[in-house]
Design an enzyme around this catalytic site. Structure first.
Site, PDB file in Angstrom:
ATOM      1  N   LYS A 187      56.172  44.488  18.485  1.00  0.00           N
ATOM      2  CA  LYS A 187      57.364  45.341  18.370  1.00  0.00           C
ATOM      3  C   LYS A 187      57.391  46.085  17.030  1.00  0.00           C
ATOM      4  O   LYS A 187      56.503  45.917  16.207  1.00  0.00           O
ATOM      5  CB  LYS A 187      58.635  44.504  18.588  1.00  0.00           C
ATOM      6  CG  LYS A 187      58.647  43.758  19.924  1.00  0.00           C
ATOM      7  CD  LYS A 187      58.730  44.697  21.135  1.00  0.00           C
ATOM      8  CE  LYS A 187      58.302  44.061  22.441  1.00  0.00           C
ATOM      9  NZ  LYS A 187      59.252  43.185  23.068  1.00  0.00           N
TER      10      LYS A 187
HETATM   11  C1  LIG Z   1      59.458  42.284  24.380  1.00  0.00           C
HETATM   12  C2  LIG Z   1      60.634  42.517  25.267  1.00  0.00           C
HETATM   13  C3  LIG Z   1      61.635  41.551  25.456  1.00  0.00           C
HETATM   14  C4  LIG Z   1      61.497  40.153  24.971  1.00  0.00           C
HETATM   15  O1  LIG Z   1      61.298  40.028  23.616  1.00  0.00           O
HETATM   16  P1  LIG Z   1      60.868  38.578  23.040  1.00  0.00           P
HETATM   17  O2  LIG Z   1      61.250  38.669  21.599  1.00  0.00           O
HETATM   18  O3  LIG Z   1      59.392  38.469  23.257  1.00  0.00           O
HETATM   19  O4  LIG Z   1      61.623  37.561  23.782  1.00  0.00           O
HETATM   20  C5  LIG Z   1      62.754  41.872  26.178  1.00  0.00           C
HETATM   21  N1  LIG Z   1      62.893  43.094  26.741  1.00  0.00           N
HETATM   22  C6  LIG Z   1      61.951  44.045  26.609  1.00  0.00           C
HETATM   23  C7  LIG Z   1      62.193  45.383  27.231  1.00  0.00           C
HETATM   24  C8  LIG Z   1      60.781  43.786  25.881  1.00  0.00           C
HETATM   25  O5  LIG Z   1      59.830  44.714  25.791  1.00  0.00           O
END
Ligand SMILES: *Cc1c(COP(=O)(O)O)cnc(C)c1O
Length: 364
Positions: free
Chosen positions: A163
Site C-alpha cells: 500500500k
Molecule cells: C489491501 C486491501 C484491504 C485489506 O487491507 P489489509 O491491511 O491487508 O487487511 C481491504 N480492502 C482493499 C480494497 C484492499 O486493497
C-alpha cells in the site's frame, strides 16, 4: 531501533504517537491503530451495530476483505455494480438495493481514486445508513477539498506491504464519532475496559471484560515504521504522481488501451495504475495479454476479480455474472502495470515498450 531498545515492543506509546499524528494528518478526531485494514473494517461494522440478519452494501469490484467482515458479523453482503470509467461504485444503483435491513454502505476508493462521496453521503443520510469507507488504497486521496478520512462515519486505511505507506502489516480506523471510537478501541483489545495506555499511565492492572472482543491492536514495532512512513506520505505521493504522468506520456497514443481518467475535483493516490484493453481492436484477450507481459518478466496483474465472479459469492450468496454487467464486462479488460515510488525511467520505458510490442503483434 529506539522502540526495540526501549523494550516496549507493543501496547506502548509509539502506537499512541502514530495514532495522534495520523489523526492530525487526516484532520480526524479519532484514529485507532490496528493490525490490518481488514481488522479496522470489522471493528467499524461492529461499532455501528451491524449484527445478524442485517444487510450491508458492498461494491463487487473490491478485494475480499471489504465483504468478508460483513459475513463475520452474520450480516449479508449486498453487492453493487461499478462505474466503467473509474471502477468505483455506481451511485445510481445504490437506492434500489436498500431494504429495511440495510445498515451501511462501504465505498471503496478504487486504486486510490475517490468515489462520488457527495452522492453517496446524500443517499446514506436520506436512508439512515452509515458510511464505512474502505480507504485501503486511498492515502492521501482527496475528494474535492477534503482528504479521504474526513467524510464518512468511519474510514479504514491499510499499511499492508504493497500500500501507499506501510508498516509491513497494519491499519488505521479513523472517525469523528466518540462512541464509535470508544467501542472500536475497546473491541480491538479483547473487549477489555482499559487499554494499555491507561494501564501504562495509571500503573493499574485492573480491567473488566465488557464484551467478547478481538486482538487487533498494532504493535509498537510496526507503529514506529508508521510514524516515519507517515512523514514521507506526501513525498511518496509526489513520486508516484510523477511516474503516473510518465505512463501517460509513454502510452497515451496507443489506441488499443484506455488510461485512467482523473476529474479535476480528485487527487489520486496512485496506489494502482490500471489499463483497460479495447478488445474489439485486439486479437487476444486480457489473460493472454497478461501472460505475455509476465513472459517479459513484468509483474502486471489484475485488480480484482469482482466478488460476484468468485465461487464463494456464487454458491453461498447466489450471485451470477449477469447481476453486475459493468463489472463483469470490465473485468475482462483490466490489468494493472507496476507503479511504485522508486521505479526508474528505464523500468517504466521497459513496461511501456512491452505494452506497445504486445499491442503491435496482436492488432486486429
Ligand atoms: C489491501 C486491501 C484491504 C485489506 O487491507 P489489509 O491491511 O491487508 O487487511 C481491504 N480492502 C482493499 C480494497 C484492499 O486493497
Amino acid at each position: 531501533m529506539e522502540t526495540l531498545r526501549s523494550g516496549w515492543l507493543t501496547r506502548g506509546d509509539k502506537a499512541k504517537e502514530f495514532e495522534l499524528r495520523f489523526a492530525e494528518k487526516i484532520g480526524a478526531r479519532y484514529a485507532i491503530a490496528v493490525n490490518s485494514a481488514t481488522s479496522a473494517l470489522h471493528l467499524a461494522l461492529d461499532a455501528i451495530g451491524v449484527t445478524r440478519g442485517d444487510e450491508v452494501l458492498v461494491p463487487t469490484m473490491t478485494f475480499a476483505a471489504t465483504a468478508e467482515v460483513v459475513v463475520h458479523l452474520g450480516a449479508k453482503p449486498v453487492l453493487l455494480d461499478c462505474l466503467e470509467e473509474n471502477l468505483c461504485v455506481d451511485p445510481a444503483g445504490i437506492e434500489e438495493k436498500i431494504t429495511p435491513r440495510t445498515k451501511a454502505i462501504m465505498p471503496v476508493h478504487f486504486a486510490g481514486y475517490p468515489c462520488e462521496m457527495d452522492q453517496i453521503c446524500d443517499i446514506a443520510s436520506r436512508n439512515g445508513l452509515k458510511v464505512i469507507e474502505d480507504a485501503a488504497h486511498a492515502l492521501p486521496t482527496r475528494y474535492r477539498d477534503r482528504l479521504i478520512g474526513t467524510i464518512g462515519d468511519v474510514t479504514c486505511f491499510s499499511f499492508y506491504a504493497s500500500k501507499t505507506i506501510t508498516t509491513g502489516e497494519g491499519g488505521m480506523l479513523v472517525t469523528h464519532s466518540e462512541p464509535i471510537a470508544k467501542r472500536a478501541r475497546m473491541m480491538s483489545m479483547h473487549g477489555l475496559s482499559r487499554d494499555a495506555w491507561d494501564r501504562f499511565v495509571t500503573e493499574s492492572r485492573q480491567y473488566e471484560i465488557l464484551d467478547a472482543g478481538y486482538k487487533y491492536n498494532l504493535s509498537d514495532i510496526a507503529a514506529s515504521l508508521g510514524v516515519v512512513q507517515l512523514d514521507r506520505c506526501e513525498e511518496l505521493l509526489e513520486m508516484r504522481t510523477i511516474r503516473a504522468n510518465r505512463y501517460y506520456e509513454l502510452l497515451q497514443d496507443v489506441r488499443e488501451i484506455t488510461l485512467p481518467t482523473v476529474s479535476s475535483y480528485a487527487r489520486h493516490s496512485w496506489h494502482l495504475f490500471l489499463l483497460k484493453l479495447d478488445l474489439d481492436r485486439l486479437r487476444i484477450g486480457r489473460d493472454d495479454f497478461l501472460r505475455q507481459m509476465n513472459d517479459r518478466r513484468i509483474e502486471a496483474t489484475v485488480h480484482y476479480r469482482p466478488l460476484h465472479l468468485n465461487p464463494y459469492y456464487q454458491t453461498v450468496w447466489g450471485y451470477t455474472p449477469e447481476d453486475f454487467p459493468v463489472a463483469t464486462d470490465v473485468y475482462e479488460r483490466i490489468l494493472s502495470i507496476p507503479l511504485y515510488p522508486s521505479m526508474s525511467e528505464q523500468q517504466q520505458e521497459r513496461v511501456a515498450r512491452a505494452v506497445r510490442d504486445i499491442v503491435e503483434a496482436n492488432r486486429k
